[in-house]
Write a protein that holds these residues in place. Structure first.
Motif, PDB file in Angstrom:
ATOM      1  N   THR A   1       0.592  -1.086  -0.102  1.00  0.00           N
ATOM      2  CA  THR A   1       0.036  -0.079  -0.021  1.00  0.00           C
ATOM      3  C   THR A   1       0.906   1.263   0.057  1.00  0.00           C
ATOM      4  N   LEU A   2       0.487   2.244  -0.806  1.00  0.00           N
ATOM      5  CA  LEU A   2       0.983   3.669  -0.698  1.00  0.00           C
ATOM      6  C   LEU A   2       0.068   4.367   0.297  1.00  0.00           C
ATOM      7  N   ALA A   3       0.845   4.996   1.198  1.00  0.00           N
ATOM      8  CA  ALA A   3       0.198   5.607   2.454  1.00  0.00           C
ATOM      9  C   ALA A   3       0.375   6.998   2.335  1.00  0.00           C
ATOM     10  N   VAL A   4      -0.715   7.814   2.223  1.00  0.00           N
ATOM     11  CA  VAL A   4      -0.521   9.371   2.405  1.00  0.00           C
ATOM     12  C   VAL A   4      -1.335   9.835   3.564  1.00  0.00           C
ATOM     13  N   ASN A   5      -0.751  10.876   4.372  1.00  0.00           N
ATOM     14  CA  ASN A   5      -1.261  11.451   5.425  1.00  0.00           C
ATOM     15  C   ASN A   5      -1.877  10.161   6.388  1.00  0.00           C
ATOM     16  N   ARG A   6      -1.041   9.061   6.277  1.00  0.00           N
ATOM     17  CA  ARG A   6      -1.110   8.054   7.506  1.00  0.00           C
ATOM     18  C   ARG A   6      -2.568   7.147   7.006  1.00  0.00           C
ATOM     19  N   ARG A   7      -2.973   7.279   5.825  1.00  0.00           N
ATOM     20  CA  ARG A   7      -3.985   6.385   5.354  1.00  0.00           C
ATOM     21  C   ARG A   7      -3.807   5.760   4.136  1.00  0.00           C
ATOM     22  N   GLY A   8      -4.439   4.491   3.893  1.00  0.00           N
ATOM     23  CA  GLY A   8      -4.052   4.014   2.607  1.00  0.00           C
ATOM     24  C   GLY A   8      -4.698   4.617   1.504  1.00  0.00           C
ATOM     25  N   HIS A   9      -3.700   4.927   0.466  1.00  0.00           N
ATOM     26  CA  HIS A   9      -3.866   5.688  -0.603  1.00  0.00           C
ATOM     27  C   HIS A   9      -4.130   4.927  -1.924  1.00  0.00           C
ATOM     28  N   LEU A  10      -3.489   3.921  -2.075  1.00  0.00           N
ATOM     29  CA  LEU A  10      -3.204   3.063  -3.341  1.00  0.00           C
ATOM     30  C   LEU A  10      -2.708   1.706  -2.855  1.00  0.00           C
ATOM     31  N   THR A  11      -3.442   0.733  -3.211  1.00  0.00           N
ATOM     32  CA  THR A  11      -3.003  -0.685  -2.995  1.00  0.00           C
ATOM     33  C   THR A  11      -2.554  -1.298  -4.653  1.00  0.00           C
TER      34      THR A  11
END
Length: 513
Positions: free
Chosen positions: A90-100
């Protein structure tokens, strides 16, 4: 009884995942905003690991610019099926999943494919290949009902690398009110065992489990949960924050788990989350982690596998090769346009405008600190023309929490070594020392109490201790985030163009443990 010493991968190697192919074992860990991303390791005895490559090592494969160091690539899982390796992450942005995404390779040493996006929300994806050849992706997300998190599943079409069919909600965890994450699925004697992590990745971290008779459930909580945790141990326990486990079977029928943990000193840790190896037994109720001791040990019995030799890494890096070794990383992208081998040996680093305190791609390369006690030094030459231009050593926790020992000049153009601390985004000079020229040996020595910074003038041979920074300054507990300390080399003009070029003759990393 032969033993080994945990952790098997010291330093910042969080969220380990493992698979076996024949007699070979492969392991991946999180890389966050460091580049290249997702290191791949190989072993034949589960104890000694050698890095093969990175999964994402080509420009433009995944956007990391603008991210906090603790965002980026989270919790990859590695699996092998029908001659092909798969990694989902997963690519995380602002501590949330952004892209799997999923990547594949026929050889774990690469090349790996470009990331293929998947229609999957949340974080911590994993793959499970069932006996019938079907592949299932599991992950965690915010709970639709109940809370606060849930594990879910969907089939992965291996031909198209697309998720297909309905979403199955599997489980909301064993610990009431705690986020459930890091799902991995295993099948044993016709029973599906779902292993997860709960309680967060800090002191309450733990391994929990559920089981089912069908792959899509319903899953019933293992009442023994948590199956592995150190949350109940006292402050003198040498290993804390244990969780995020993945299991692997040996050809001889043993089961072992890789799990993350930290080694705090007086309540704080600086090396990050490391990889520990734990034996696992099986009963009619499911897996039993560390059956002899009930916890993760610094000294553990060896797996019943043949010893695997690996070369001992040299302490000195002279940068003779056209490419940096696999232990080196940059931030958020490649720096080949900023850092290059120097003619006649050494490394050249452009003093680019991007500062270390930004979320861009600074002229910075670093390696993980893997020992509490270590000595790092580098011979660096840099002729600054303005006080804004600097080059030297960095003890780097994140862009808002680090220390730099740099060569620069004062307002009168006189060469100086300057020790600067940056905390919570604010920088302050801690110590300075005059130099006769722009060339010096810069060093930092780390131990249980702190990091001592020193400088040696190459013209006069004069040595000077500048200051000691207390070790907790660089800890995760003080700085926040999910990463450990990296030690490296940098140059910057701090927002100005045309800042000159530094020359690094050599870099030493010497463990003292």
């Amino acid at each position: 009884m032969p033993t080994f010493r945990n952790p098997v991968l010291p330093g910042c190697h969080p969220d380990p995942s493992i698979c076996r192919v024949g007699e070979d074992y492969y392991l991946v860990t999180s890389s966050f905003a460091y580049y290249p991303a997702i290191p791949v390791f190989h072993s034949r005895d589960l104890v000694r690991w050698r890095q093969l490559t990175h999964v994402l090592n080509r420009p433009g494969q995944l956007p990391l610019q603008g991210l906090d160091v603790s965002d980026g690539v989270w919790a990859p899982t590695v699996r092998h099926h029908d001659g092909r390796f798969y990694v989902v992450s997963t690519l995380a942005v602002n501590r949330r999943g952004h892209l799997t995404f999923v990547v594949t390779a026929d050889d774990p040493a690469g090349p790996w494919s470009d990331p293929v996006p998947l229609e999957a929300e949340g974080i911590d994806p994993s793959l499970f290949f069932d006996d019938d050849g079907r592949c299932w992706l599991t992950a965690c997300r915010d709970a639709v009902t109940g809370g606060p998190g849930e594990l879910w599943m969907r089939e992965l079409d291996l031909d198209r690398l697309e998720l297909a069919g309905p979403t199955h909600v599997l489980w909301q965890g064993a610990v009431r009110g705690a986020w459930v994450e890091a799902p991995h699925l295993y099948k044993r004697d016709g029973v599906y065992h779902l292993i997860a992590a709960e309680g967060g990745t800090e002191r309450n971290h733990s391994v929990t489990a559920a089981r089912a008779g069908a792959v899509t459930g319903p899953y019933v909580t293992d009442p023994r949960s948590p199956l592995l945790t150190h949350r109940h141990r006292g402050p003198d326990e040498p290993v804390h924050n244990v969780g995020h486990a993945d299991l692997v079977d040996t050809p001889g029928g043993e089961t072992w788990a890789v799990t993350l943990g930290v080694r705090p000193i007086d309540g704080t840790h600086t090396l990050g989350r490391e990889v520990f190896l734990v034996p696992v037994g099986w009963t009619a109720h499911g897996p039993v982690f560390a059956p002899e001791t009930g916890g993760v040990q610094l000294t553990e019995r060896l797996p019943g596998l043949a010893a695997f030799s690996q070369p001992v890494a040299a302490s000195r890096t002279s940068f003779d090769s056209p490419e940096l070794g696999l232990e080196w990383s940059s931030l958020r992208g490649p720096v080949t346009d900023l850092i290059r081998p120097a003619a006649g040996g050494g490394l050249e680093i452009d003093a680019a405008p991007e500062p270390l305190g930004s979320t861009g791609v600074p002229a910075f390369v670093a390696r993980r600190q893997q020992h509490v006690r270590c000595h790092v030094q580098a011979r660096i030459g840099f002729s600054a023309t303005l006080p804004s231009e600097e080059a030297g050593l960095a003890v780097f926790q994140n862009q808002d929490q680090h220390a730099t020992l740099a060569l620069t000049v004062d307002a009168d153009g006189e060469a100086r070594a300057v020790l600067t601390l940056r905390e919570a985004g604010t920088s302050a000079v801690l110590a300075t020392a005059p130099l006769t020229s722009g060339e010096a040996v810069l060093s930092v020595e780390s131990d249980e109490s702190g990091y001592t910074f020193r400088v040696q003038d190459c013209d006069t041979g004069r040595r000077l201790d500048l200051a000691t920074v207390e070790r907790p300054f660089f800890s995760t507990e003080r700085a926040g985030g999910f990463v450990g300390v990296h030690l490296g080399l940098y140059a910057t003009a701090n927002g100005r163009a045309g800042g000159g070029r530094a020359r690094v003759h050599w870099f030493d990393y010497q463990p003292a443990d």
